[in-house]
Design a protein around this motif. Structure first.
Motif: not given
Ligand code: BGC
Length: 469
Positions: A204-223
């Motif tokens: 349930g930690r969506f904001e943190r998940a978004r941050q980690v995805l930001g380290k892995i994927h290009a900006e446009g892909e994260v959402e």
């Protein structure tokens, strides 16, 4: 391969560091399972263990018993505490186990610490491939999870080299204790790394998940990634933990996982990895030449794992498995025939034997070795991933234990030639299993694979009834 997964094909420094750190768990797995073959020769003198007795068998195989426990408990823990925390726990167990084994005053203590070490190995074998698989972008996921297997093979090779280097000093305590170093490095490095985005969503930690995805994927892909993971996570919300394994749509994946892990052991790899010096000594090589030849086998094992790293995401998992089954079946068949006709002999036959052994190890290392660990965390839905990977990994350790226990008996009863023939036949049969059951997962995101699994079963007439029940 889908456009989406191609888009995310340039993994960055963060992913590299995360993968290499977690893969240290593989290094410890390889080292701790490989080191005992050399150390046992000296520790049994020091601790007064009888030759070929039950105690010797227990010192060697207690790690496998621990690994079975670690795999089963690790599955649930990976979901409850998270991938990162379980890796940290495994690192602590590796460290305590290494110190305990090195300082053991008697045989009972060393067996207990080998079981503890096994729990670390078993947990790591569940959680490390899962961590890597959930961090890596789809297009390179196969390559990155193969690095875990590479580290296992490096660990085994290091164990052989350390055994060889320290053998003149009979320093078995150092052989076992030196594993403390990578355990400490794993612990400290892992502290600096985040949880996987999949587990964070599950928690349930969506904001943190978004941050980690930001380290892995290009900006446009994260959402889009985040949305996919959330959809998959919501699907089976009402079922989690072990109960999800009873759902009809998970069943095919359970068969694939258990079949692959058990076959990976039943092709006989560890009869060579664990017993090679004995086999080679029978060909007339002296003791130290046999240990050196073992180092050679370890090196072939490492070298051919690079083939998998290169081709896992290009050719796909299934093609590699096919090629491996054929390579292993052929080399074992020639070995069996040679041994049946000529017995254990040196000269030209001895040379062909060594070539066949290398071909067998190479075939395994480039294919079945890594591919099984790559596929496991891919084929289970997020909600079932912990327990399902745990169960399949338990199957791997149980099969490993069974082969290690039964192989010496079979060898004694029917001899080397026929034993090899049995493994050759199992290797050939593994081809049928792959073609009938194993799905291709190359290049697709974990969520796409999950969607396919779900819709495939829910579209069949039989399952339509089940899914509405
Ligand atoms: C297997 C181990 C084996 C190792 C050899 C792994 O994939 O699971 O049992 O010892 O490969 O490299």
């Amino acid at each position: 391969m889908s456009d989406r997964s191609m888009e995310s094909s340039s993994p960055n420094r963060f992913v590299n560091i995360a993968v290499l750190t977690a893969a240290l768990g593989g290094l410890l797995y390889g080292y701790d399972t490989g080191v005992i073959s050399g150390a046992i020769l000296y520790l049994k003198q020091d601790l007064g263990i009888a030759d070929n007795g039950l105690q010797q068998g227990l010192v060697t195989s207690s790690i496998l018993i621990g690994a079975m426990i670690g795999a089963l408990t690790g599955g649930g823990l990976a979901d409850r505490t998270g991938r990162r925390k379980l890796t940290l726990i495994a690192a602590v167990i590796f460290a305590v186990g290494a110190i305990g084994c090195a300082l053991s005053p008697n045989v009972t203590v060393i067996i207990l610490f080998r079981i503890l070490l096994g729990i670390g190995v078993g947990s790591a074998s569940v959680v490390v491939p899962m961590y890597i698989s959930e961090i890596a972008p789809a297009a390179v996921r196969g390559k990155y999870t193969s690095i875990y297997e590479l580290m296992i093979t490096v660990g085994i090779l290091l164990a052989y080299i350390v055994d060889y280097g320290l053998s003149t000093l009979a320093a078995w305590r150092w052989m076992l204790g030196i594993a403390l170093l990578p355990a400490v490095v794993l612990f400290i490095a892992m502290l600096t790394l985040p949880e996987t985005p999949r587990w964070l969503v599950r928690d349930g930690r969506f904001e943190r998940a978004r941050q980690v995805l930001g380290k892995i994927h290009a900006e446009g892909e994260v959402e889009r990634e985040l949305a996919d993971i959330r959809t998959a996570e919501n699907r089976a919300r009402e079922h989690s933990g072990w109960s999800v394994l009873t759902r009809p749509w998970i069943r095919p994946a359970l068969i694939v996982g258990l079949g692959l892990t058990v076959l990976q052991q039943f092709v006989g790899i560890n009869t060579i990895i664990y017993y090679a010096p004995t086999t080679l000594a029978k060909l007339g090589l002296g003791n130290s030449a046999s240990i050196l030849a073992e180092v050679g086998i370890g090196a072939v094992n490492v070298a051919f794992t690079f083939v998998a790293i290169r081709y896992m995401d290009r050719l796909g998992r299934k093609r590699l498995l096919f090629a491996g089954s054929i390579g292993m079946a052929l080399s074992l068949f020639v070995l069996a025939v040679l041994t049946l006709i000529f017995g254990a002999s040196g000269g030209t036959v001895g040379v062909i034997t060594i070539v066949c052994l290398a071909a067998y190890i190479g075939s395994f290392a480039a294919t079945w070795g890594p591919t099984v660990w790559v596929i496991l965390p891919e084929i289970y839905p997020l909600r079932a991933r912990g327990p399902a990977v745990g169960l399949a990994t338990w199957g791997n350790w149980a099969a490993n234990f069974a082969v290690s226990l039964v192989f010496p008996i079979i060898l004694f009863t029917i001899g080397q030639g026929l034993s090899m023939l049995i493994f050759a036949i199992i290797s050939a049969l593994s081809l049928l299993f792959v073609s009938r059951f194993v799905p291709e997962t190359k290049g697709r995101s974990l969520e796409q694979i999950e969607n396919d699994l779900y819709s495939h079963v829910h579209d069949s007439p039989e399952s339509r009834k089940i899914s509405h029940s």
